[in-house]
Design a protein around this motif. Sequence first.
Motif, short mmCIF file in Angstrom:
data_model
loop_
_atom_site.label_atom_id
_atom_site.label_comp_id
_atom_site.label_asym_id
_atom_site.label_seq_id
_atom_site.Cartn_x
_atom_site.Cartn_y
_atom_site.Cartn_z
N CYS A 185 0.84 -1.19 0.00
CA CYS A 185 0.00 0.00 0.00
C CYS A 185 0.88 1.25 0.00
O CYS A 185 1.70 1.43 0.91
CB CYS A 185 -0.89 0.04 1.24
N GLN A 186 0.68 2.13 -0.98
CA GLN A 186 1.39 3.40 -0.95
C GLN A 186 0.83 4.26 0.19
O GLN A 186 -0.38 4.28 0.42
CB GLN A 186 1.23 4.15 -2.28
N HIS A 187 1.72 4.97 0.87
CA HIS A 187 1.31 5.71 2.07
C HIS A 187 2.18 6.95 2.26
O HIS A 187 3.23 7.11 1.63
CB HIS A 187 1.43 4.81 3.30
N THR A 188 1.74 7.82 3.13
CA THR A 188 2.55 8.97 3.53
C THR A 188 3.58 8.53 4.56
O THR A 188 3.59 7.38 5.02
CB THR A 188 1.67 10.07 4.14
N GLU A 189 4.45 9.47 4.97
CA GLU A 189 5.44 9.16 6.00
C GLU A 189 4.82 9.07 7.39
O GLU A 189 5.50 8.70 8.35
CB GLU A 189 6.56 10.20 5.98
N ILE A 191 3.04 6.95 8.88
CA ILE A 191 3.02 5.67 9.59
C ILE A 191 4.39 5.01 9.64
O ILE A 191 4.50 3.82 9.96
CB ILE A 191 2.00 4.70 8.96
N LEU A 192 5.47 5.76 9.35
CA LEU A 192 6.81 5.20 9.42
C LEU A 192 7.33 5.19 10.86
O LEU A 192 6.91 5.99 11.71
CB LEU A 192 7.77 6.01 8.55
N ASP A 193 8.26 4.28 11.15
CA ASP A 193 8.89 4.24 12.46
C ASP A 193 9.81 5.45 12.64
O ASP A 193 10.00 6.25 11.71
CB ASP A 193 9.64 2.92 12.68
N TYR A 194 10.43 5.57 13.80
CA TYR A 194 11.18 6.79 14.11
C TYR A 194 12.42 6.97 13.26
O TYR A 194 12.91 8.09 13.08
CB TYR A 194 11.53 6.83 15.60
N VAL A 195 12.94 5.89 12.68
CA VAL A 195 14.10 6.02 11.77
C VAL A 195 13.66 6.06 10.31
O VAL A 195 14.48 6.11 9.40
CB VAL A 195 15.11 4.86 11.99
N LYS A 196 12.36 6.05 10.09
CA LYS A 196 11.75 6.18 8.76
C LYS A 196 12.22 5.12 7.76
O LYS A 196 12.40 5.38 6.58
CB LYS A 196 12.01 7.58 8.19
N THR A 197 12.40 3.91 8.25
CA THR A 197 12.80 2.81 7.37
C THR A 197 11.68 1.82 7.11
O THR A 197 11.76 1.03 6.17
CB THR A 197 13.98 2.04 7.97
N SER A 198 10.62 1.86 7.92
CA SER A 198 9.55 0.88 7.78
C SER A 198 8.27 1.41 8.42
O SER A 198 8.32 2.25 9.33
CB SER A 198 9.95 -0.44 8.44
#
Length: 387
Positions: A185-189, A191-198
């Motif tokens: 699913c394409q998404h915005t940032e 819902i990313l974790d704090y290191v923005k990797t997942s």
Amino acid sequence: MAGKSFLFTSESVTEGHPDKVCDQISDAVLDEVLRNDADGRVACETFVTIGLVIVGGEITTETYVDIDKVVRLTIEDIGYTDPNLGFHHKTCSILNAIGNQSPDIAQGVNTGGAGDQGLMTGYASSETKELMPMPIMLAHKLVRRMAEVRKDGTLNYLRPDGKSQVTVEYADGAPKRVSAIVLSCQHTEQILDYVKTSITEDARNELRKAIIDPVIPENMIDSDTDIFINPTGKFVIGGPKSDTGMTGRKIIVDTYGGMATHGGGAFSGKDPTKVDRSAAYMARYIANNVVASGVARKCTIQLAYAIGIPEPVSIAIWTDNTSKYSDEKITEVIKKKFDLTPKGIIEKLDLRRPIYKKTAAYGHFGRDEEEFTWEKTDLADEIAKEM
């Protein structure tokens, strides 16, 4: 594959996938022609990339089509309305490269002949209520659900691009359980974790609850079912910003998910004189009625045409050992009951209408909607009586 045990996988994509954006633009152009010129001839192809749409092909019509307006409205309807997505309905450049149909082709079509040579396949199976293979139906339902929760705001971090994949385990030729599900699913940032990797596990759980759980029947999923949600970790960059798109690159998604053979011709952007489209719809209509009649549990039909010639050059039917009747007998009945000329197909299925944009996403078959006349089973009783 009757009587066998095996795994089978099919995929689907959302309306925001780059290839599907192209299919919808091509069919939106076709609809706009047919809206005011039912006899218009259209062979329209679309290409998209970052900030650019190219529409080309051959159109012969008495009406005027504002290509720029059609393209922008289609992109807006899909959901590319945020400039941060790298593809925007108001700012993308549009190149119109449409010409006229070749008179050499027209002289054969004008007399009622097929618009091209080729082979077309229709298929139906009793394994689902839609008379479709289960893997592709579940895959379509997942991406349609993905679009629904994006558009109604349930998951406001979703964006238009996305994919699904479903693997079904068959036992004795019938669906037994869902073995694996892949959801991207394409998404915005957001819902990313704090290191923005997942994306976070909370987001994965939310996506499963909102998309997978309402679609996959409880009795088809178990503790051994593998579920992969955004398996690369994140999917922020998507749509035409991440990948080019072209009309006609999702022909297996459009049809039977690989469960049946495919003639090779794409559907979108082609008016019904092109048998790539109309004869494939007719073959599905026939297969539906054969299975709905109880004559067979599965039915595959192949039609083949020569350009400029009305009647098909061949008709082949096989039922995968699911009928007590011979394939030859069923073929005789089909030849008797159905007009397979382009003119006969167009009239029977009422194909000179602006109905095609809706077909360009989430599959051309297995849809219980008014436009999809080829899904009817109104001749099932007549076929049964002829056997």
